[in-house]
Write an enzyme that holds these catalytic residues in place. Structure first.
Site, PDB file in Angstrom:
ATOM      1  N   ILE A   9      21.114 -34.562  49.721  1.00  0.00           N
ATOM      2  CA  ILE A   9      20.037 -33.797  50.413  1.00  0.00           C
ATOM      3  C   ILE A   9      20.859 -33.399  51.647  1.00  0.00           C
ATOM      4  N   LEU A  32      33.682 -35.152  54.453  1.00  0.00           N
ATOM      5  CA  LEU A  32      33.903 -34.404  53.145  1.00  0.00           C
ATOM      6  C   LEU A  32      34.107 -36.543  52.844  1.00  0.00           C
ATOM      7  N   THR A 127      14.874 -42.771  57.111  1.00  0.00           N
ATOM      8  CA  THR A 127      14.336 -43.892  55.900  1.00  0.00           C
ATOM      9  C   THR A 127      13.231 -44.770  56.384  1.00  0.00           C
ATOM     10  N   ASP A 128      12.283 -44.529  55.012  1.00  0.00           N
ATOM     11  CA  ASP A 128      11.442 -45.799  55.549  1.00  0.00           C
ATOM     12  C   ASP A 128      11.914 -47.613  55.684  1.00  0.00           C
ATOM     13  N   GLU A 129      13.584 -47.722  54.393  1.00  0.00           N
ATOM     14  CA  GLU A 129      13.667 -48.801  54.633  1.00  0.00           C
ATOM     15  C   GLU A 129      14.314 -49.580  55.693  1.00  0.00           C
ATOM     16  N   TYR A 152      22.656 -51.101  55.423  1.00  0.00           N
ATOM     17  CA  TYR A 152      22.520 -49.979  55.517  1.00  0.00           C
ATOM     18  C   TYR A 152      20.817 -49.757  56.677  1.00  0.00           C
ATOM     19  N   SER A 155      21.441 -50.380  60.469  1.00  0.00           N
ATOM     20  CA  SER A 155      22.430 -49.548  61.196  1.00  0.00           C
ATOM     21  C   SER A 155      21.267 -47.926  61.191  1.00  0.00           C
ATOM     22  N   LYS A 156      20.484 -47.930  60.311  1.00  0.00           N
ATOM     23  CA  LYS A 156      19.865 -46.831  60.437  1.00  0.00           C
ATOM     24  C   LYS A 156      19.262 -46.918  61.298  1.00  0.00           C
ATOM     25  N   ASN A 182      14.773 -40.050  47.256  1.00  0.00           N
ATOM     26  CA  ASN A 182      15.050 -38.891  46.786  1.00  0.00           C
ATOM     27  C   ASN A 182      15.588 -39.261  45.992  1.00  0.00           C
ATOM     28  N   VAL A 208      19.958 -53.304  35.470  1.00  0.00           N
ATOM     29  CA  VAL A 208      18.643 -53.355  35.772  1.00  0.00           C
ATOM     30  C   VAL A 208      18.315 -54.721  37.458  1.00  0.00           C
ATOM     31  N   TYR A 209      18.801 -54.260  38.315  1.00  0.00           N
ATOM     32  CA  TYR A 209      18.860 -56.126  39.120  1.00  0.00           C
ATOM     33  C   TYR A 209      17.636 -56.041  38.864  1.00  0.00           C
ATOM     34  N   ASP A 282      20.949 -60.048  41.188  1.00  0.00           N
ATOM     35  CA  ASP A 282      20.413 -59.415  41.825  1.00  0.00           C
ATOM     36  C   ASP A 282      20.908 -58.964  43.002  1.00  0.00           C
ATOM     37  N   PRO A 284      21.736 -58.920  47.312  1.00  0.00           N
ATOM     38  CA  PRO A 284      21.102 -59.396  48.208  1.00  0.00           C
ATOM     39  C   PRO A 284      20.298 -59.472  48.975  1.00  0.00           C
TER      40      PRO A 284
HETATM   41  P1  NAD Z   1      24.531 -38.940  50.797  1.00  0.00           P
HETATM   42  O1  NAD Z   1      25.288 -40.515  50.816  1.00  0.00           O
HETATM   43  O2  NAD Z   1      24.557 -38.296  49.609  1.00  0.00           O
HETATM   44  O3  NAD Z   1      25.716 -38.002  51.645  1.00  0.00           O
HETATM   45  C1  NAD Z   1      26.469 -37.873  52.667  1.00  0.00           C
HETATM   46  C2  NAD Z   1      26.628 -37.439  53.380  1.00  0.00           C
HETATM   47  O4  NAD Z   1      27.216 -37.324  55.094  1.00  0.00           O
HETATM   48  C3  NAD Z   1      28.488 -36.604  53.043  1.00  0.00           C
HETATM   49  O5  NAD Z   1      28.277 -35.362  52.859  1.00  0.00           O
HETATM   50  C4  NAD Z   1      29.211 -37.131  54.153  1.00  0.00           C
HETATM   51  O6  NAD Z   1      30.322 -37.012  53.715  1.00  0.00           O
HETATM   52  C5  NAD Z   1      28.701 -37.207  55.217  1.00  0.00           C
HETATM   53  N1  NAD Z   1      29.020 -37.898  56.108  1.00  0.00           N
HETATM   54  C6  NAD Z   1      29.348 -39.149  55.888  1.00  0.00           C
HETATM   55  N2  NAD Z   1      30.051 -40.237  56.708  1.00  0.00           N
HETATM   56  C7  NAD Z   1      30.262 -39.446  57.209  1.00  0.00           C
HETATM   57  C8  NAD Z   1      30.960 -39.080  59.064  1.00  0.00           C
HETATM   58  N3  NAD Z   1      31.152 -39.861  59.885  1.00  0.00           N
HETATM   59  N4  NAD Z   1      30.864 -37.324  60.093  1.00  0.00           N
HETATM   60  C9  NAD Z   1      30.337 -36.994  58.506  1.00  0.00           C
HETATM   61  N5  NAD Z   1      30.485 -36.711  57.910  1.00  0.00           N
HETATM   62  C10 NAD Z   1      30.169 -38.160  57.083  1.00  0.00           C
HETATM   63  O7  NAD Z   1      23.125 -39.247  51.788  1.00  0.00           O
HETATM   64  P2  NAD Z   1      22.098 -39.033  51.303  1.00  0.00           P
HETATM   65  O8  NAD Z   1      21.762 -38.963  50.369  1.00  0.00           O
HETATM   66  O9  NAD Z   1      22.146 -37.372  51.546  1.00  0.00           O
HETATM   67  O10 NAD Z   1      20.994 -38.843  52.793  1.00  0.00           O
HETATM   68  C11 NAD Z   1      21.543 -38.429  53.823  1.00  0.00           C
HETATM   69  C12 NAD Z   1      20.857 -38.254  54.787  1.00  0.00           C
HETATM   70  O11 NAD Z   1      19.368 -39.085  54.461  1.00  0.00           O
HETATM   71  C13 NAD Z   1      20.938 -39.946  55.887  1.00  0.00           C
HETATM   72  O12 NAD Z   1      20.692 -40.192  56.801  1.00  0.00           O
HETATM   73  C14 NAD Z   1      20.129 -40.627  55.215  1.00  0.00           C
HETATM   74  O13 NAD Z   1      20.239 -42.083  55.781  1.00  0.00           O
HETATM   75  C15 NAD Z   1      18.273 -40.097  54.611  1.00  0.00           C
HETATM   76  N6  NAD Z   1      18.076 -40.715  53.632  1.00  0.00           N
HETATM   77  C16 NAD Z   1      17.643 -40.265  52.188  1.00  0.00           C
HETATM   78  C17 NAD Z   1      17.101 -40.645  51.283  1.00  0.00           C
HETATM   79  C18 NAD Z   1      17.855 -40.637  50.265  1.00  0.00           C
HETATM   80  O14 NAD Z   1      17.160 -40.929  48.531  1.00  0.00           O
HETATM   81  N7  NAD Z   1      18.707 -40.162  49.716  1.00  0.00           N
HETATM   82  C19 NAD Z   1      16.153 -41.278  51.868  1.00  0.00           C
HETATM   83  C20 NAD Z   1      15.690 -41.267  53.235  1.00  0.00           C
HETATM   84  C21 NAD Z   1      16.193 -40.782  53.897  1.00  0.00           C
HETATM   85  O1  DAU Z   2      13.795 -45.572  50.083  1.00  0.00           O
HETATM   86  C1  DAU Z   2      15.528 -44.417  51.081  1.00  0.00           C
HETATM   87  C2  DAU Z   2      16.597 -45.170  50.712  1.00  0.00           C
HETATM   88  O2  DAU Z   2      16.937 -44.776  49.595  1.00  0.00           O
HETATM   89  C3  DAU Z   2      18.031 -43.950  51.575  1.00  0.00           C
HETATM   90  O3  DAU Z   2      17.645 -44.166  52.507  1.00  0.00           O
HETATM   91  C4  DAU Z   2      18.642 -44.545  50.847  1.00  0.00           C
HETATM   92  O4  DAU Z   2      19.974 -43.641  51.475  1.00  0.00           O
HETATM   93  C5  DAU Z   2      18.997 -44.339  49.151  1.00  0.00           C
HETATM   94  O5  DAU Z   2      20.266 -44.875  48.462  1.00  0.00           O
HETATM   95  C6  DAU Z   2      17.395 -44.983  48.436  1.00  0.00           C
HETATM   96  O6  DAU Z   2      17.962 -46.542  48.803  1.00  0.00           O
HETATM   97  P1  DAU Z   2      18.009 -47.684  47.848  1.00  0.00           P
HETATM   98  O7  DAU Z   2      18.187 -49.148  47.065  1.00  0.00           O
HETATM   99  O8  DAU Z   2      16.003 -47.816  47.332  1.00  0.00           O
HETATM  100  O9  DAU Z   2      18.094 -46.670  46.605  1.00  0.00           O
HETATM  101  P2  DAU Z   2      18.579 -47.637  44.856  1.00  0.00           P
HETATM  102  O10 DAU Z   2      19.224 -46.328  44.035  1.00  0.00           O
HETATM  103  O11 DAU Z   2      20.438 -47.898  45.455  1.00  0.00           O
HETATM  104  O12 DAU Z   2      18.094 -48.304  44.342  1.00  0.00           O
HETATM  105  C7  DAU Z   2      17.231 -47.935  44.006  1.00  0.00           C
HETATM  106  C8  DAU Z   2      16.411 -49.037  43.149  1.00  0.00           C
HETATM  107  O13 DAU Z   2      17.102 -49.192  42.149  1.00  0.00           O
HETATM  108  C9  DAU Z   2      16.794 -50.383  43.960  1.00  0.00           C
HETATM  109  O14 DAU Z   2      15.720 -51.228  43.966  1.00  0.00           O
HETATM  110  C10 DAU Z   2      17.932 -50.956  43.986  1.00  0.00           C
HETATM  111  C11 DAU Z   2      17.078 -50.992  41.701  1.00  0.00           C
HETATM  112  N1  DAU Z   2      19.068 -50.531  41.495  1.00  0.00           N
HETATM  113  C12 DAU Z   2      19.984 -50.024  41.686  1.00  0.00           C
HETATM  114  C13 DAU Z   2      21.441 -49.835  41.179  1.00  0.00           C
HETATM  115  C14 DAU Z   2      22.054 -48.464  41.727  1.00  0.00           C
HETATM  116  C15 DAU Z   2      19.297 -51.525  40.108  1.00  0.00           C
HETATM  117  O15 DAU Z   2      17.820 -51.863  39.463  1.00  0.00           O
HETATM  118  N2  DAU Z   2      19.898 -50.674  39.443  1.00  0.00           N
HETATM  119  C16 DAU Z   2      21.419 -50.106  39.726  1.00  0.00           C
HETATM  120  O16 DAU Z   2      22.203 -50.171  39.210  1.00  0.00           O
END
Ligand code: NAD
Ligand code: DAU
Length: 346
Positions: A9, A32, A127-129, A152, A155-156, A182, A208-209, A282, A284
Site C-alpha cells: 500500500i 526494506l 486494519t478492520d481486523e 497481528y 498488535s495493530k 486491499n 484454500v484454508y 485451517d 488457527p
Molecule cells: P506490507 O507488508 O506490504 O508492507 C509493509 C512495509 O513496512 C514494507 O515496506 C516493510 O519493509 C516496512 N517495514 C516493516 N517493518 C518495518 C520497520 N520495523 N521499520 C520500517 N519499515 C518497516 O504491508 P501493506 O499490506 O502495504 O500494509 C501497510 C499498512 O496498512 C500496515 O500498517 C497494515 O496493517 C495496514 N493495512 C493493510 C491492509 C491490507 O489489506 N494489506 C488493510 C488494512 C490495513
Molecule cells: O482485513 C485487512 C487485513 O487483510 C490486513 O490488515 C492484513 O494486513 C492483510 O494481510 C489482510 O489479512 P487477511 O488475513 O484477511 O489476508 P490474507 O490474504 O492472508 O487472507 C485472506 C483470506 O484468505 C483469509 O480468510 C485466509 C485465506 N487464505 C489465505 C492464504 C494466504 C487462504 O485460504 N489460503 C491462503 O493461502
C-alpha cells in the site's frame, strides 16, 4: 513522511503523493524487510520531491533524528509486519514493529510538535481486523468494540490504542483509519490474491484454508489511497474512519473467479485452474467474516471507491501476468540479497 512506503500500500501512496503534490517533500522511511521493494518506486525514484531513507522504526534514536532533521508537518504511518500467518509463527516481531515502532514515531512527533501542534497530523493506517470476527450478519462501525484475535490484529489494536492515548494525553493531532482487505499490483505473494495468481501461473496447488467460506471485503488499493488523501487533508483530528469496498466474497468464490480470469487471459481450457484447488488445514483462530460500514467516510468526506470489483480483479490478474519478472524476483529473494549488499545488512 511515509513509513513503510516501499511495501504494497505504501508504494501506491508514495507514488500518488509525489506526483499529485509536487510542492510536498515526501520522505519514505522503510526498513526494506522481505515485504519492502524499491522496484515498486522506480517511476518516482529520481523526483526532486522524493527522498528515501532505509531505517527501522523500532530504532528510537534513528526515528528522533529523522523527525528532527526534516521537521515534518505530517506523518502517514504504514510500516508494519502485516501478514497474519507470519504473526502466528513470530508474534514478538509484530509487537516490536507494530507497537514499539508506533510508539517511537508518536514520541518523535510529540517532541517535534509540542510547541505548535496546529496544522500537523499523525495519520495511523490500521486494519478492520482489530474489530475481530463477524457472524453471518452485521458490519464493523467506528464504535465497534475492539476484539483482536490474531497476534497481528492484537498488535495493530494496541498501536491504535496508543495513538488515541497520545491524542487525549498529549494533544498530538492524530487520525486513524481501519481498512478492509486491499488488492492490486505490488502485493507480496504470501497474501491470498497474488499467491493464488502466482500458483495458477505455475500450475501449483491453490491452498484454500478450512472450508473456504471465510468472508473478506475487498477494496482496490487505489481506492484506499484516495480515501487516505481525503482523510489526511480533510479528516478531523481525533477521529476514526472505516474504509471498505462493500464487496464481500467467500474465499472460495474469489479463488474460482481468479482461476477463471486467469484461464481466459492465459488461454487455458476454462475450468482447468479450478482443478488445482486444494482444501488445507485451517489458519488457527481464523476470523470468519469482515465487513465494513462505510457510511461515515462517505458522508463526512464524500469518499466513493472508483473501481468496480470486475475491473479491479481483472486488471490485477492482468498486472501479475504481465509482471512475471517482478513475481519471480520477490519470490526468489534476489531483491533482498541485492538490498542487503547495497545498503549493508542490519
Ligand atoms: P506490507 O507488508 O506490504 O508492507 C509493509 C512495509 O513496512 C514494507 O515496506 C516493510 O519493509 C516496512 N517495514 C516493516 N517493518 C518495518 C520497520 N520495523 N521499520 C520500517 N519499515 C518497516 O504491508 P501493506 O499490506 O502495504 O500494509 C501497510 C499498512 O496498512 C500496515 O500498517 C497494515 O496493517 C495496514 N493495512 C493493510 C491492509 C491490507 O489489506 N494489506 C488493510 C488494512 C490495513
Ligand atoms: O482485513 C485487512 C487485513 O487483510 C490486513 O490488515 C492484513 O494486513 C492483510 O494481510 C489482510 O489479512 P487477511 O488475513 O484477511 O489476508 P490474507 O490474504 O492472508 O487472507 C485472506 C483470506 O484468505 C483469509 O480468510 C485466509 C485465506 N487464505 C489465505 C492464504 C494466504 C487462504 O485460504 N489460503 C491462503 O493461502
Amino acid at each position: 513522511m511515509i513509513t513503510g512506503g516501499a511495501g504494497f500500500i505504501g508504494s501506491h501512496l508514495t507514488i500518488y503523493l509525489v506526483n499529485k503534490y509536487p510542492d510536498y517533500l515526501v520522505v519514505n522511511l522503510d526498513k526494506l524487510t522481505y515485504a519492502g521493494n524499491l522496484e515498486n518506486l522506480k517511476s518516482i525514484e529520481n523526483k526532486e520531491n522524493y527522498h528515501f531513507i532505509k531505517g527501522d522504526i523500532t530504532d528510537s534514536g534513528l526515528v528522533e533524528n529523522i523527525v528532527e532533521k526534516f521537521q515534518f508537518d505530517g506523518i502517514f504511518h504504514l510500516a508494519a509486519e502485516s501478514h497474519v500467518d507470519r504473526s502466528i509463527q513470530a508474534p514478538n516481531e509484530f509487537a516490536m514493529t507494530n507497537i514499539i515502532g508506533t510508539l517511537n514515531l508518536l514520541n518523535a512527533a510529540k517532541n517535534l510538535w509540542k510547541s505548535n501542534p496546529r496544522e500537523k497530523l499523525f495519520y495511523h493506517i490500521s486494519t478492520d481486523e482489530v474489530y475481530g470476527s463477524l457472524g453471518s450478519t452485521g458490519l464493523f462501525r467506528e464504535n465497534t468494540p475492539y476484539d483482536p484475535r490474531s497476534p497481528y490484529s492484537a498488535s495493530k489494536a494496541s498501536s491504535d490504542h496508543f495513538v488515541r492515548a497520545y491524542f487525549h494525553t498529549y494533544d498530538i493531532p492524530v487520525v486513524i483509519s481501519n481498512c478492509s482487505n486491499n488488492y492490486g499490483p505490488f502485493q507480496f505473494p504470501e497474501k491470498l490474491i497474488p499467491l493464488m495468481i502466482n500458483n495458477i501461473l505455475h500450475q501449483k496447488n491453490l491452498p484454500v484454508y478450512g472450508d473456504g467460506k471465510n468472508v473478506r471485503d475487498w477494496l482496490y488499493v487505489e481506492d484506499h489511497i484516495s480515501a487516505m488523501d481525503l482523510i489526511f487533508h480533510s479528516g478531523k483530528p481525533g477521529e476514526t474512519y472505516n474504509i471498505g469496498g462493500e464487496n464481500e466474497m467467500e474465499n472460495i468464490e474469489l479463488v474460482y473467479l481468479l482461476c477463471d480470469i486467469s484461464d481466459e487471459l492465459l488461454q487455458r481450457p476454462m475450468g482447468s485452474s479450478r482443478e488445482l484447488i486444494t482444501f488445507v488445514k485451517d489458519r488457527p483462530g481464523h476470523d470468519r467474516r469482515y465487513a465494513i460500514d462505510t457510511s461515515k467516510i462517505k458522508s463526512a468526506l464524500h469518499w466513493e471507491p472508483a473501481t468496480s470489483p470486475e475491473e479491479g480483479f481483472r486488471s490485477t490478474v492482468q498486472w501479475y501476468l504481465d509482471n512475471r519478472d517482478w513475481l519471480k524476483s520477490v519470490t526468489s529473494g534476489d531483491y533482498k540479497a541485492y538490498y542487503d549488499k547495497f545498503y549493508g545488512t542490519d
